[in-house]
Write a protein that holds these residues in place. Structure first.
Motif, mmCIF file in Angstrom:
data_model
loop_
_atom_site.group_PDB
_atom_site.id
_atom_site.type_symbol
_atom_site.label_atom_id
_atom_site.label_comp_id
_atom_site.label_asym_id
_atom_site.label_seq_id
_atom_site.Cartn_x
_atom_site.Cartn_y
_atom_site.Cartn_z
ATOM 1 N N ASP A 142 0.631 -0.999 0.107
ATOM 2 C CA ASP A 142 0.146 -0.181 -0.087
ATOM 3 C C ASP A 142 0.580 1.140 -0.411
ATOM 4 O OD1 ASP A 142 -2.233 1.726 -0.341
ATOM 5 O OD2 ASP A 142 -2.814 1.565 2.410
ATOM 6 N N LYS A 148 1.869 9.052 -1.852
ATOM 7 C CA LYS A 148 1.487 10.323 -0.711
ATOM 8 C C LYS A 148 2.802 10.054 0.338
ATOM 9 C CE LYS A 148 -3.319 9.509 -1.215
ATOM 10 N NZ LYS A 148 -5.005 8.924 -0.314
ATOM 11 N N LYS A 232 -3.242 -1.467 -6.912
ATOM 12 C CA LYS A 232 -2.631 -0.371 -6.470
ATOM 13 C C LYS A 232 -2.321 0.526 -7.220
ATOM 14 C CE LYS A 232 -2.161 3.171 -2.801
ATOM 15 N NZ LYS A 232 -1.317 3.150 -1.663
HETATM 16 N N1 GLY Z 1 -3.180 3.781 1.294
HETATM 17 C C1 GLY Z 1 -4.664 5.164 0.559
HETATM 18 C C2 GLY Z 1 -3.967 5.999 -0.695
HETATM 19 O O1 GLY Z 1 -2.629 5.595 -1.411
HETATM 20 O O2 GLY Z 1 -4.565 6.438 -1.308
#
Ligand code: GLY
Length: 370
Positions: A142, A148, A232
Motif C-alpha cells: 500500500d 502519498k 494499487k
Molecule cells: N493508502 C491510500 C492511498 O494511497 O490512497
C-alpha cells in the motif's frame, strides 16, 4: 524466484514496482537503467533504528557498488517520529550530505519511514528523487506505491504532506519473514481490503488460500504482494491526486482511523487491526442501509479471522461518543459523513450523509457480535 515488474502508469512520472526475493543486495543491478539515466551521485538512505541494523548495510553496499556516495540517517522507529521536526532534521541531514537536486533519497523501512523520507525528499530543494524500499507488508502492498507522503500534527494524522511519486519501489518479500507477527498481520488487513474490493483479481481467492496466508515465508506470498501492488497501481494510475476513484482504498478506514485516534496512536491497536475492525463495521453499515444484502459482515468476519485479524476491538472498546468525535473529523468538506461501502464483494460505492444513529447501532452490534 524471478523479479516481477508492475508498472505504475503516470506519464512522465511512471515507475516500476519490483517484487521478488533477495532484492536488497541487488539494487545496483536492478536499477541499472535509472542509474544511467538519472545521474545520481550521492544518496541519503533514511531508515529507522529497527530496520537499519538489519538491512541498511546491504542496501548501502549495493548502492556503493554503483559508485554512489551513501550517507545513512536512522530515526526512532514508530509513529511518534512522523512529525515536522524529524522531517526537517532529515532535510538538514540531506543538506549536510551535500545532496544536489539531481541526487537520491532511499526510504528503507515501513510506512512511517516511507511517509517521512518521501516528504523530506519532496521538499528538499523543491523535490528530489526518492526510491522506496518497503520492509513491511503494509508498506509493500500500500503505502510505498502512489506517492502519498506526510507527517502528523498534534491535531491529527497526515495533516501535512505532498504527492511525490517515487522513481521505483523495491519489494523484497524475503524481509517479511523477520516482521513481528502482529506487524505482518497488520499488513494482511490491507491484503484483505484489496480482496474485498477486487476479489476476481485474486486467483486462487484469499479465502481458499487457507491459513498459510499467515506465514510470511510461504512461496505464495510473493504472488499475493504482486496482486495487491497491481491493484494499487491501477487505482493510482486512474486517480493520482485522490480526487475520485482512489477513495475506495479507504475501505474500512473511517472507523479504523477513529479507533486509532481514540487509542491515541499508542499502539494498543495497529493500523491494520483498526482497518480490519473498520471493514466489518462498514459491512454492517452496508447491510443496515440496504446497500448490501445480509451476510456480508459475517463473510468479512470469516475471512478476517482466518487471516488472524480482529473483528472487534480487543479489551475495553472506546465508547461511541469518543469514536463519533473522531468520525466527525473524517467528514468530507461538504459536511456529511461519507463512507466507502460494498454492495457486494467487488462492488464498492461511496455513500454520503450517513446518519449518526445508524453508525451508533452498528457500533453497538460490532461490540456484541465479536
Ligand atoms: N493508502 C491510500 C492511498 O494511497 O490512497
Amino acid at each position: 524466484m524471478e523479479v516481477e515488474k508492475i508498472s505504475v502508469e503516470l506519464g512522465e512520472r511512471s515507475y516500476e514496482v519490483l517484487v521478488g526475493a533477495s532484492l536488497l543486495g541487488r539494487a545496483d543491478r536492478l536499477l541499472t537503467d535509472l542509474l544511467l539515466s538519472r545521474g545520481w551521485k550521492r544518496v541519503s538512505l533514511i531508515t529507522d533504528k529497527n530496520v537499519g541494523p538489519r538491512y541498511s548495510g546491504t542496501v548501502a553496499g549495493s548502492l556503493s557498488r554503483a559508485d554512489l556516495e551513501v550517507t545513512v540517517a536512522s530515526v526512532e522507529a514508530g509513529e511518534k517520529s512522523k512529525n515536522g521536526r524529524t522531517a526537517m532534521a532529515l532535510v538538514d541531514f540531506m543538506a549536510r550530505s551535500l545532496l544536489a537536486r539531481s541526487d537520491l533519497v532511499v526510504a528503507l523501512g515501513g510506512g512511517v519511514v516511507g511517509d517521512l523520507a518521501g516528504f523530506a525528499a519532496s521538499v528538499y530543494k523543491r523535490g528530489i528523487d526518492v526510491l522506496h524500499v518497503p520492509t513491511t507488508l503494509m508498506a509493500q502492498v500500500d503505502s510505498s506505491i502512489g506517492g502519498k507522503t506526510g507527517v502528523n500534527l498534534e491535531h491529527g494524522k497526515n495533516l501535512v504532506g505532498t504527492f511525490h511519486q517515487p522513481v521505483a519501489v523495491l519489494c523484497d518479500v524475503e524481509v517479511l519473514a523477520t516482521l513481528a507477527p502482529r506487524e505482518y498481520a497488520s499488513g494482511l488487513a490491507e491484503v484483505a481490503k484489496y480482496s474485498f474490493l477486487m476479489p476476481d483479481v485474486f486467483s486462487p481467492s484469499i479465502e481458499s488460500r487457507g491459513e498459510f496466508i499467515r506465514d510470511p515465508r510461504h512461496p505464495q506470498i510473493a504472488q499475493v504482494v504482486m496482486t495487491c501492488a497491481w491493484i494499487k497501481s491501477q487505482v493510482v494510475a486512474a486517480d493520482e491526486r485522490d480526487k475520485g476513484p482512489r477513495v475506495v482504498l479507504n475501505y474500512g478506514h473511517t472507523l479504523g482511523h477513529a479507533l486509532e485516534a481514540a487509542a491515541e496512536y499508542e499502539g494498543s491497536c495497529t493500523h491494520g487491526e483498526a482497518v480490519s475492525i473498520g471493514m466489518v463495521f462498514a459491512a454492517q453499515v452496508a447491510e443496515k442501509l440496504g446497500v448490501a444484502s445480509s451476510g456480508l459482515a459475517e463473510r468479512h468476519r470469516r475471512v478476517l479471522r482466518k487471516m488472524g485479524l480482529p473483528v472487534r476491538p480487543a479489551g475495553p472498546a472506546p465508547d461511541f461518543d469518543k469514536v463519533a468525535g473522531h468520525l466527525a473529523q473524517d467528514k468530507k468538506s461538504k459536511g456529511d459523513l461519507t463512507m466507502v461501502l460494498l454492495e457486494e464483494e467487488g462492488s464498492p460505492v461511496v455513500r454520503g450523509d450517513i446518519d449518526l444513529d445508524v453508525l451508533a447501532g452498528c457500533y453497538a452490534r460490532l461490540l456484541e457480535a465479536g
